[in-house]
Design a protein around this motif. Structure first.
Motif, PDB file in Angstrom:
ATOM      1  N   PRO A 238       3.197  -4.540  -1.548  1.00  0.00           N
ATOM      2  CA  PRO A 238       4.467  -4.641  -1.809  1.00  0.00           C
ATOM      3  C   PRO A 238       5.112  -5.634  -1.156  1.00  0.00           C
ATOM      4  O   PRO A 238       5.058  -6.035   0.205  1.00  0.00           O
ATOM      5  CB  PRO A 238       4.825  -3.147  -1.832  1.00  0.00           C
ATOM      6  N   MET A 239       6.420  -5.847  -1.817  1.00  0.00           N
ATOM      7  CA  MET A 239       7.379  -6.609  -1.074  1.00  0.00           C
ATOM      8  C   MET A 239       6.876  -7.925  -0.237  1.00  0.00           C
ATOM      9  O   MET A 239       7.207  -8.458   0.736  1.00  0.00           O
ATOM     10  CB  MET A 239       7.991  -5.713  -0.093  1.00  0.00           C
ATOM     11  N   ALA A 240       5.856  -8.675  -1.220  1.00  0.00           N
ATOM     12  CA  ALA A 240       5.231  -9.883  -0.537  1.00  0.00           C
ATOM     13  C   ALA A 240       6.317 -10.963  -0.415  1.00  0.00           C
ATOM     14  O   ALA A 240       6.210 -11.736   0.400  1.00  0.00           O
ATOM     15  CB  ALA A 240       4.124 -10.412  -1.674  1.00  0.00           C
ATOM     16  N   LEU A 241       7.390 -11.005  -1.326  1.00  0.00           N
ATOM     17  CA  LEU A 241       8.403 -12.097  -0.967  1.00  0.00           C
ATOM     18  C   LEU A 241       9.065 -11.857   0.312  1.00  0.00           C
ATOM     19  O   LEU A 241       9.455 -12.938   0.969  1.00  0.00           O
ATOM     20  CB  LEU A 241       9.278 -12.157  -2.459  1.00  0.00           C
ATOM     21  N   LEU A 242       9.678 -10.735   0.276  1.00  0.00           N
ATOM     22  CA  LEU A 242      10.339 -10.370   1.224  1.00  0.00           C
ATOM     23  C   LEU A 242       9.711 -10.442   2.836  1.00  0.00           C
ATOM     24  O   LEU A 242       9.953 -11.090   3.781  1.00  0.00           O
ATOM     25  CB  LEU A 242      10.970  -8.959   1.385  1.00  0.00           C
ATOM     26  N   LEU A 243       8.410 -10.057   2.842  1.00  0.00           N
ATOM     27  CA  LEU A 243       7.370 -10.277   3.998  1.00  0.00           C
ATOM     28  C   LEU A 243       7.188 -11.524   4.284  1.00  0.00           C
ATOM     29  O   LEU A 243       7.325 -12.006   5.325  1.00  0.00           O
ATOM     30  CB  LEU A 243       6.202  -9.394   3.699  1.00  0.00           C
ATOM     31  N   VAL A 268       3.656  -1.828   5.617  1.00  0.00           N
ATOM     32  CA  VAL A 268       4.072  -1.922   4.310  1.00  0.00           C
ATOM     33  C   VAL A 268       2.707  -2.035   3.568  1.00  0.00           C
ATOM     34  O   VAL A 268       2.605  -1.246   2.631  1.00  0.00           O
ATOM     35  CB  VAL A 268       4.874  -3.128   3.752  1.00  0.00           C
ATOM     36  N   GLY A 269       1.675  -2.487   4.137  1.00  0.00           N
ATOM     37  CA  GLY A 269       0.380  -2.405   3.324  1.00  0.00           C
ATOM     38  C   GLY A 269      -0.246  -1.186   3.320  1.00  0.00           C
ATOM     39  O   GLY A 269      -0.646  -0.599   2.235  1.00  0.00           O
ATOM     40  N   PHE A 270      -0.099  -0.291   4.587  1.00  0.00           N
ATOM     41  CA  PHE A 270      -0.570   1.079   4.480  1.00  0.00           C
ATOM     42  C   PHE A 270       0.384   2.154   3.613  1.00  0.00           C
ATOM     43  O   PHE A 270      -0.235   3.230   3.094  1.00  0.00           O
ATOM     44  CB  PHE A 270      -0.759   1.654   5.900  1.00  0.00           C
ATOM     45  N   SER A 271       1.737   1.540   3.221  1.00  0.00           N
ATOM     46  CA  SER A 271       2.262   2.514   2.585  1.00  0.00           C
ATOM     47  C   SER A 271       1.712   2.664   0.904  1.00  0.00           C
ATOM     48  O   SER A 271       2.246   3.749   0.383  1.00  0.00           O
ATOM     49  CB  SER A 271       3.835   2.188   2.514  1.00  0.00           C
ATOM     50  N   ALA A 280      -3.860  -6.185   4.100  1.00  0.00           N
ATOM     51  CA  ALA A 280      -2.664  -6.628   4.639  1.00  0.00           C
ATOM     52  C   ALA A 280      -3.108  -6.942   6.229  1.00  0.00           C
ATOM     53  O   ALA A 280      -3.026  -8.275   6.869  1.00  0.00           O
ATOM     54  CB  ALA A 280      -1.429  -5.727   4.825  1.00  0.00           C
ATOM     55  N   ILE A 281      -3.907  -6.410   6.848  1.00  0.00           N
ATOM     56  CA  ILE A 281      -4.530  -6.667   8.115  1.00  0.00           C
ATOM     57  C   ILE A 281      -5.305  -7.977   7.917  1.00  0.00           C
ATOM     58  O   ILE A 281      -5.339  -8.991   8.888  1.00  0.00           O
ATOM     59  CB  ILE A 281      -5.294  -5.609   8.774  1.00  0.00           C
ATOM     60  N   ALA A 282      -6.121  -8.080   6.830  1.00  0.00           N
ATOM     61  CA  ALA A 282      -7.023  -9.335   6.710  1.00  0.00           C
ATOM     62  C   ALA A 282      -6.247 -10.663   6.535  1.00  0.00           C
ATOM     63  O   ALA A 282      -6.562 -11.543   7.051  1.00  0.00           O
ATOM     64  CB  ALA A 282      -8.068  -9.161   5.640  1.00  0.00           C
ATOM     65  N   VAL A 283      -4.816 -10.344   5.747  1.00  0.00           N
ATOM     66  CA  VAL A 283      -3.985 -11.352   5.470  1.00  0.00           C
ATOM     67  C   VAL A 283      -3.476 -12.008   6.668  1.00  0.00           C
ATOM     68  O   VAL A 283      -3.352 -12.997   6.911  1.00  0.00           O
ATOM     69  CB  VAL A 283      -3.194 -10.927   4.365  1.00  0.00           C
TER      70      VAL A 283
END
Length: 356
Positions: A238-243, A268-271, A280-283
């Protein structure tokens, strides 16, 4: 003839007279040390406005770099090129906010709520596991830590102070970028005439180094922001643009900025679930690894190669002493000191070679 008339008169000056060469020499030496102490005291007292001025010079270097780059394709006056650069920058910022403003605002509120929930979960788990003190003790420790930290950054603690500082940085940078030769001549005028040639060479090298450093930094920010947004969007975070926007902005501060953006990304990824958090960790590690082993070395060869340990140490010291603005300007300050030391070493080698 009386005894008074026959007494010989010593024409030499006494030790308490200013005509005495020894007294004059010691007074000059004392005045130098007193002047140095007064200059150091003034720097300590005026460090905040000095950082704002230096931030304006950094912004001026960014504008000057854009003007020089535009001059390679448009043979027009410097004033028109500066106007084009400013209009393009304003258009880009307004365009981003216009196209993504509503989405970014909604995601910012969602990000705040998500981080609060994740932080409360982490604190509760650590407290129940005995890894951290109770919530009451933890709140007390947090208040003490924030209180001590707030003393260092009280001048930017309010939104009005931050906006005022930012406005002054932009104004100073714009004025310097409009007529850089005026300020260059003014600085040279403050230096003794026999040192102005050496001073001009050092200043020119500092300006070129600043332009290269900021060009590389902006390129890295753009790369990290775009790549992070695309990768997070691809894996469903979620919220990829803001991140992605936050990652690109925080990339201006190496090391620390990457760590902060990584914490936000993983939270945010674990949420959204365990699988999304692992993605998210991998990215994060994938983008940082590619940036560290491919992008940064390529950029460093064309810009300024600062050792990572030196960069991180300077950021820690600058943030502790001068707050957020010191943290943001730590790299340019270290780069300028490096240029000055390198030029001084070159001059010393040249003098030794000429003497032998």
């Amino acid at each position: 003839m009386t005894m008074e008339q026959s007494a010989a008169i010593d024409p030499e000056p006494g030790p308490n007279e200013l005509r005495d060469p020894f007294v004059r020499k010691e007074l000059k030496r004392a005045s130098v040390w007193l002047g140095l102490a007064a200059a150091m005291a003034l720097v300590v007292l005026l460090i905040q406005p000095l950082l704002i001025i230096f931030g304006g010079l950094v912004f001026a270097a960014m504008l000057d770099g854009g003007v020089r780059l535009l001059g390679r394709v448009l043979p027009i006056g410097r004033g028109l090129r500066l106007l084009i650069v400013m209009l393009c920058a304003v258009a880009f910022i307004l365009g981003v906010f216009y196209m993504t403003g509503v989405q970014v605002a909604a995601q910012a509120e969602q990000l705040r709520v998500t981080l609060e929930v994740q932080a409360n979960r982490l604190i509760s788990w650590a407290s129940t596991s005995g890894l951290m003190p109770g919530r009451a003790d933890l709140n007390g420790l947090a208040q003490q830590a924030m209180g001590s930290f707030g003393k260092l950054t009280s001048w930017v603690g309010t939104a009005l102070g931050a906006l005022t500082s930012l406005f002054m940085v932009l104004v100073i940078g714009l004025f310097v970028a409009m007529e850089p030769r005026i300020y260059d001549r003014g600085l040279q005028w403050m230096v003794p005439s026999d040192m102005r040639g050496e001073f001009a060479i050092t200043i020119e090298r500092m300006a070129a180094t600043m332009r290269r450093l900021l060009a590389g930094r902006l390129a890295g920010m753009l790369f990290e922001g775009v790549l992070t947004s695309l990768c997070l969007w691809a894996v469903g975070v979620p919220m990829a643009l803001l991140l992605g926007i936050l990652t690109g902005m925080l990339a201006f501060i190496p090391n620390i900025g990457a760590f902060v953006s990584g914490v936000l990304m993983v939270a945010v990824g674990f949420s959204a679930g365990v699988d999304t958090g692992l993605w998210a960790i991998a990215v994060y590690f994938g983008v940082q690894t590619f940036d560290g082993y491919v992008v940064i070395p390529m950029v460093a060869r064309r810009t300024v190669d600062l050792p990572p340990a030196l960069t991180l140490s300077s950021q820690i010291l600058a943030s502790t002493l001068f707050g957020v603005l010191g943290l943001a300007l730590a790299d340019p300050i270290v780069a300028m000191i490096k240029v000055a030391l390198e030029r001084n070493s070159e001059r010393a080698i040249a003098e030794d070679s000429g003497g032998t």
